[in-house]
Motif scaffolding. Structure first.
Motif, short mmCIF file in Angstrom:
data_model
loop_
_atom_site.label_atom_id
_atom_site.label_comp_id
_atom_site.label_asym_id
_atom_site.label_seq_id
_atom_site.Cartn_x
_atom_site.Cartn_y
_atom_site.Cartn_z
N ILE A 28 34.04 15.16 17.79
CA ILE A 28 35.27 14.54 17.35
C ILE A 28 36.40 15.68 18.11
N PRO A 29 37.02 14.79 18.76
CA PRO A 29 38.42 14.59 19.38
C PRO A 29 39.57 14.73 17.74
N ARG A 30 39.90 16.32 18.60
CA ARG A 30 41.23 16.28 16.67
C ARG A 30 42.64 15.97 17.18
N ALA A 31 42.57 14.53 16.54
CA ALA A 31 43.68 14.11 17.00
C ALA A 31 43.59 12.57 16.87
N LEU A 32 44.84 11.36 16.26
CA LEU A 32 44.82 10.22 15.63
C LEU A 32 44.00 10.36 15.04
N LEU A 33 42.90 9.17 14.13
CA LEU A 33 42.93 8.97 13.22
C LEU A 33 41.74 9.78 12.55
N PHE A 34 40.99 11.37 13.05
CA PHE A 34 40.45 12.48 12.98
C PHE A 34 41.77 12.82 11.13
N TYR A 35 43.06 12.58 11.63
CA TYR A 35 43.42 13.53 10.19
C TYR A 35 43.48 12.41 9.45
N ILE A 55 43.66 11.69 24.19
CA ILE A 55 43.10 11.78 25.54
C ILE A 55 42.96 13.99 26.19
N GLY A 56 43.75 14.90 25.80
CA GLY A 56 43.42 16.06 25.65
C GLY A 56 42.67 16.62 25.27
N HIS A 57 42.59 16.21 24.00
CA HIS A 57 41.40 16.56 23.00
C HIS A 57 39.88 15.84 23.80
N VAL A 58 39.91 14.66 24.04
CA VAL A 58 38.71 14.75 24.56
C VAL A 58 38.08 15.39 25.95
N GLU A 59 39.33 15.56 26.58
CA GLU A 59 39.26 16.24 27.54
C GLU A 59 38.30 17.67 27.79
N SER A 60 39.01 18.34 26.29
CA SER A 60 38.18 19.54 26.18
C SER A 60 36.93 19.38 25.78
N LEU A 61 36.67 18.55 25.42
CA LEU A 61 34.93 18.52 24.21
C LEU A 61 34.15 18.75 25.77
N VAL A 62 34.98 17.75 27.15
CA VAL A 62 33.53 17.52 28.02
C VAL A 62 33.43 18.83 28.30
N GLY A 63 31.87 18.93 28.27
CA GLY A 63 30.64 19.83 29.09
C GLY A 63 30.71 20.69 27.71
N ARG A 64 30.70 20.05 25.92
CA ARG A 64 30.69 20.98 24.55
C ARG A 64 29.56 20.08 23.85
N CYS A 65 29.26 18.53 24.32
CA CYS A 65 28.25 18.25 23.13
C CYS A 65 27.98 17.14 24.00
N ASP A 66 26.77 16.37 23.93
CA ASP A 66 26.04 15.58 24.49
C ASP A 66 27.24 13.83 24.50
N ALA A 67 27.91 14.30 23.61
CA ALA A 67 28.74 12.22 23.41
C ALA A 67 30.21 12.75 22.82
N VAL A 68 31.16 11.79 22.79
CA VAL A 68 32.34 12.35 21.92
C VAL A 68 32.35 10.32 21.21
N PHE A 69 32.65 10.80 20.21
CA PHE A 69 32.70 10.30 19.01
C PHE A 69 34.52 9.17 19.12
N VAL A 70 34.43 8.21 19.78
CA VAL A 70 35.54 7.22 19.78
C VAL A 70 35.59 6.49 19.18
N PRO A 71 35.43 6.33 17.64
CA PRO A 71 35.60 4.43 17.43
C PRO A 71 36.64 3.55 17.47
N CYS A 72 36.76 2.07 17.33
CA CYS A 72 37.65 1.58 17.17
C CYS A 72 38.55 0.84 15.87
N TYR A 73 39.31 0.56 16.43
CA TYR A 73 39.54 0.25 15.16
C TYR A 73 40.04 -1.66 15.55
N PRO A 74 40.05 -2.33 15.40
CA PRO A 74 40.80 -3.75 15.83
C PRO A 74 40.66 -4.09 14.24
#
Ligand code: SF4
Length: 335
Positions: free
Chosen positions: A15-22, A69-88
């Motif tokens: 989970i990227p520590r950015a945007l709606l994570f907060y 996007i920088g946070h997502v990059e920092s997770l590459v290789g550290r998890c099986d998948a990154v959670f990026v929800p969409c809020y339309p």
């Protein structure tokens, strides 16, 4: 038709520590842990993360989404998948800016060469529990979780987020009452001590609570003895409803809550600091409306970008506080 379980092998969720994570991070992490997954949250933003996001993003993106996007990059290789929800959104007044509709596709496209796996769900109304629950349960089904376990995990997650938000709002009310009390005490004293100064910081939570983005501002305010209140640390529902006293039509849920919070706190503060991330579209409209329509409170409007040094920001904050203090002592205008 049987439900696809194509995400059942995702055991470690990034989970990227950015945007709606907060805003929703407690719900997200509690939910994944509740369905038996390990959660890896990216580290707090630092220069390397911000630079990586800047490097991978197009210039037109706002600073907050570049940092994401920088946070997502920092997770590459550290998890099986990154959670990026969409809020339309079906209701523009309860929705989010377009970044939150496109962010899932943006991440997939940006990291296609790394074959980054992305799991997601589509939340159409973040204010209504059942409209959040359904997409989370659908996502859990794809992860091979039974409906019963998913529902139980969601219930715990929703309650954890509510408890977290309430604790933040209650702490802020206590800070505000202490400020009022010190103001009353100062008014009854001999006038030798500085009166307390209350400043409301108005910004999206991913700006306010990401120290890399805004600590230059909040630290400078605190160093000058101001009590800092946060427009996002409120009863969100109450702030949302209050915002209709300002505008019936204004879009964007968080911007509405921030405006509602200004109306809730304006009698308790001495000034307002607006912070937005360059070039935020929603803030450019709502900050302008705030400066035109909120009368009787000095307002400092700060825009931060990737090139911001802290010295310029600190100087502006210090000047703003000096002016407020001078005003408390009689000011420039005498009756
Ligand atoms: S609301 Fe503004 S800061 Fe937030 S993602 Fe949208 S453009 Fe960026």
């Amino acid at each position: 038709m049987p439900q696809a379980t194509d995400w059942a092998d995702v055991r470690v969720v990034g989970i990227p520590r950015a945007l709606l994570f907060y805003r929703f991070g407690v719900l997200w992490t509690t939910f994944f842990e509740g369905i038996g997954r390990t959660v890896v949250v990216s580290e707090p933003t630092d220069k390397a993360i911000a630079d990586a996001g800047e490097h991978r993003s197009v210039d037109e993106c706002c600073l907050a989404s570049k940092v994401f996007i920088g946070h997502v990059e920092s997770l590459v290789g550290r998890c099986d998948a990154v959670f990026v929800p969409c809020y339309p959104t079906d209701d523009h007044r309860a929705g989010f800016c377009t970044k939150f509709q496109s962010v899932t596709d943006m991440v997939k496209s940006t990291f296609r060469d790394q074959h980054l796996r992305v799991i997601s769900c589509e939340v159409r109304n973040a204010r209504k529990m059942k409209d959040v629950r359904r997409p989370f349960e659908e996502m859990a089904a794809r992860m091979g979780v039974s409906p019963r376990d998913a529902r139980a995990a969601f219930k715990s997650a929703w309650e954890a987020q509510e408890a977290h938000d309430k604790a933040q709002a209650d702490a802020q009310i206590r800070r505000m009452r202490a400020l009022d009390e010190r103001r009353r005490a100062a008014a009854g004293g001999d006038g030798a001590a500085d009166e307390p100064l209350g400043i409301l910081v108005v910004a999206h939570p991913y700006i306010t609570h990401d120290p890399y983005m805004s600590s230059a501002v909040t630290d400078a305010l605190a160093d000058m003895g101001a009590t800092v209140l946060y427009a996002d640390a409120v009863d969100h529902e109450r702030a949302y409803k209050k915002s209709f006293e300002f505008s019936d039509t204004m879009p964007w849920l968080i911007n509405r809550e921030l405006i509602g919070a200004i109306l809730m706190f304006e009698d308790h503060i001495d000034g307002i600091v607006l912070i937005s991330a360059f070039p935020c579209g929603p803030d450019s409209m709502t900050d302008d409306a705030i400066m035109r329509c909120i009368q009787g409170k000095p307002i400092l409007n700060l825009m931060i970008d990737a090139q911001s040094g802290t010295a310029g920001v600190e100087t502006r904050v210090e000047s703003f506080v000096d002016i407020l203090r001078f005003q408390q002592k009689g000011g420039y205008v005498h009756a």
